[in-house]
Design a protein around this motif. Structure first.
Motif, PDB file in Angstrom:
ATOM      1  N   ALA A 126       0.764  -0.995   0.205  1.00  0.00           N
ATOM      2  CA  ALA A 126      -0.050  -0.005  -0.025  1.00  0.00           C
ATOM      3  C   ALA A 126       0.943   1.377   0.048  1.00  0.00           C
ATOM      4  O   ALA A 126       1.867   1.323   0.627  1.00  0.00           O
ATOM      5  N   HIS A 127       0.637   2.154  -0.764  1.00  0.00           N
ATOM      6  CA  HIS A 127       1.370   3.338  -0.892  1.00  0.00           C
ATOM      7  C   HIS A 127       0.534   4.663  -0.642  1.00  0.00           C
ATOM      8  O   HIS A 127       1.102   5.857  -0.988  1.00  0.00           O
ATOM      9  N   GLY A 128      -0.646   4.750  -0.241  1.00  0.00           N
ATOM     10  CA  GLY A 128      -1.431   5.905  -0.017  1.00  0.00           C
ATOM     11  C   GLY A 128      -3.036   5.619  -0.627  1.00  0.00           C
ATOM     12  O   GLY A 128      -3.189   4.564  -1.164  1.00  0.00           O
ATOM     13  N   LYS A 129      -3.861   6.512   0.097  1.00  0.00           N
ATOM     14  CA  LYS A 129      -5.201   6.624  -0.327  1.00  0.00           C
ATOM     15  C   LYS A 129      -5.638   7.612  -1.196  1.00  0.00           C
ATOM     16  O   LYS A 129      -5.211   8.850  -1.025  1.00  0.00           O
ATOM     17  N   GLU A 130      -6.430   7.282  -2.133  1.00  0.00           N
ATOM     18  CA  GLU A 130      -7.031   8.334  -3.159  1.00  0.00           C
ATOM     19  C   GLU A 130      -8.130   8.977  -2.535  1.00  0.00           C
ATOM     20  O   GLU A 130      -9.038   8.327  -2.009  1.00  0.00           O
TER      21      GLU A 130
ATOM     22  N   THR B  18      -3.905  11.136  -3.904  1.00  0.00           N
ATOM     23  CA  THR B  18      -3.422  10.709  -2.656  1.00  0.00           C
ATOM     24  C   THR B  18      -2.872  12.036  -1.767  1.00  0.00           C
ATOM     25  O   THR B  18      -2.608  13.041  -2.210  1.00  0.00           O
ATOM     26  N   GLU B  19      -2.273  11.526  -0.451  1.00  0.00           N
ATOM     27  CA  GLU B  19      -1.934  12.615   0.209  1.00  0.00           C
ATOM     28  C   GLU B  19      -0.557  12.874   0.116  1.00  0.00           C
ATOM     29  O   GLU B  19       0.335  13.567   0.333  1.00  0.00           O
ATOM     30  N   ALA B  20       0.029  12.024  -1.187  1.00  0.00           N
ATOM     31  CA  ALA B  20       1.657  12.300  -1.629  1.00  0.00           C
ATOM     32  C   ALA B  20       2.525  12.249  -0.500  1.00  0.00           C
ATOM     33  O   ALA B  20       3.637  12.864  -0.572  1.00  0.00           O
TER      34      ALA B  20
ATOM     35  N   GLU C 192      -9.774   5.353  -1.207  1.00  0.00           N
ATOM     36  CA  GLU C 192      -9.528   3.966  -1.679  1.00  0.00           C
ATOM     37  C   GLU C 192      -7.888   3.870  -1.654  1.00  0.00           C
ATOM     38  O   GLU C 192      -6.859   4.672  -2.102  1.00  0.00           O
ATOM     39  N   GLU C 193      -7.227   2.884  -1.043  1.00  0.00           N
ATOM     40  CA  GLU C 193      -5.931   2.364  -1.120  1.00  0.00           C
ATOM     41  C   GLU C 193      -5.614   2.212  -2.481  1.00  0.00           C
ATOM     42  O   GLU C 193      -6.281   1.612  -3.378  1.00  0.00           O
ATOM     43  N   ARG C 194      -4.261   2.690  -2.641  1.00  0.00           N
ATOM     44  CA  ARG C 194      -3.537   2.437  -3.886  1.00  0.00           C
ATOM     45  C   ARG C 194      -2.239   1.557  -3.652  1.00  0.00           C
ATOM     46  O   ARG C 194      -1.584   1.727  -2.505  1.00  0.00           O
ATOM     47  N   TYR C 195      -1.897   0.414  -4.451  1.00  0.00           N
ATOM     48  CA  TYR C 195      -0.999  -0.380  -4.214  1.00  0.00           C
ATOM     49  C   TYR C 195      -0.013  -0.452  -5.466  1.00  0.00           C
ATOM     50  O   TYR C 195      -0.221  -0.177  -6.624  1.00  0.00           O
ATOM     51  N   PHE C 196       1.213  -0.567  -5.140  1.00  0.00           N
ATOM     52  CA  PHE C 196       2.448  -1.154  -5.783  1.00  0.00           C
ATOM     53  C   PHE C 196       2.601  -2.624  -5.879  1.00  0.00           C
ATOM     54  O   PHE C 196       2.434  -3.199  -4.695  1.00  0.00           O
ATOM     55  N   ILE C 197       2.400  -3.176  -7.152  1.00  0.00           N
ATOM     56  CA  ILE C 197       2.272  -4.605  -7.398  1.00  0.00           C
ATOM     57  C   ILE C 197       3.572  -5.067  -8.332  1.00  0.00           C
ATOM     58  O   ILE C 197       3.645  -4.348  -9.420  1.00  0.00           O
TER      59      ILE C 197
END
Length: 282
Positions: free
Chosen positions: A109-113, A254-256, A274-279
């Motif tokens: 997870a790398h931030g929420k939009e 996101t909150e950057a 909404e959570e954003r992901y690095f995959i």
């Protein structure tokens, strides 16, 4: 080792195509669903593409690891989903990967939009919007301001430099974000966007940029204000919402990795985050 990395970067850039300013709106129309990173200003600034296995694919140059080019919209064809690296992934995209029985090697997870309802900022109703409403009305009442929809590029960039000097906390993404802000200004007549400029005492006090993504979403691209004018940030958000009153929802991204940005975005009462992901897939 450095020479090898440079060769690898050259090969990657040779294979990918940089999205040009004049192409950005076209790509945004193709990929723009509800992600901040599919707005045309961001795509022109940091977007790349290629066609592989008869599928148009969208990438960005990684914000921190500049030799990496992850997907920013995950592919739909299974051939392109194998051994893929992607960022800004949604839960829907994660579910699409697992539905294909593909293995996910890395998922972080790398931030929420942040997502909002346009009418909430226009109507400012209820207890949740009490502070927002008060700040907007206080600014309108106390400040002798002027609203403009165009401004000199040189004066806007000068204002950004003034704003930069006032920032005490600067994270790893600050310089890139600053470059992005200036890029948007330099190309403000080449990419369609809605600009609002606020003058107080004949000087620029703040401005905002937003753009339509589709019939359901608009994007708050960025906003800069002189913090000495209390309520100006909320007032600009109110005016942005009015400008896009026919579009029900919007995203501010996101909150950057910036606590202050997160606090401001939370104060606008998103209806969802909404959570954003690095995959990385196998």
């Amino acid at each position: 080792c450095s020479e090898k990395l440079n060769k690898l970067l050259f090969l990657c850039l040779w294979m990918l195509n940089k999205i040009r300013v004049e192409e950005a709106e076209k790509f945004s129309k193709v990929f723009g669903k509800d992600k901040y990173v599919t707005n045309p200003f961001y795509l022109a600034f940091n977007g790349f593409y290629e066609t592989k296995n008869k599928e148009l694919l969208l990438y960005e140059r990684d914000e921190l690891f500049q030799n990496d080019f992850p997907f920013i919209v995950f592919p739909k064809k299974e051939k392109n989903m194998i051994r893929a690296v992607a960022t800004h992934c949604t839960k829907e995209e994660v579910d699409r990967i697992t539905s294909k029985k593909l293995q996910i090697r890395t998922m972080q997870a790398h931030g929420k939009e942040y997502y909002y309802k346009t009418k909430d900022l226009i109507e400012m109703k209820g207890k949740n919007f009490s502070s927002f409403r008060k700040q907007v009305h206080k600014f309108e009442k106390e400040q002798d301001y002027r609203i403009l929809n165009d401004y000199s590029r040189e004066k806007i960039i000068s204002f950004i430099r003034y704003w930069e000097k006032g920032q005490k906390e600067k994270n790893d993404l600050f310089d890139l974000s600053l470059d992005y802000s200036i890029f948007c200004v330099e190309n403000k007549d080449k990419i369609k966007g809605e600009w609002i400029f606020i003058e107080i005492n004949d000087k620029l006090a703040g401005y905002s940029l937003s753009c339509k993504l589709n019939k359901n979403y608009w994007v708050g691209v960025h906003q800069k204000v002189n913090y000495s004018y209390r309520g100006l940030g909320k007032f600009l958000m109110y005016k942005r919402a009015l400008m896009h009153s026919e579009i029900p929802y919007f995203t501010l991204g996101t909150e950057a990795k910036d606590k202050g940005i997160g606090i401001f975005k939370d104060s606008l009462h998103p209806f969802k985050k909404e959570e954003r992901y690095f995959i990385i897939t196998e």
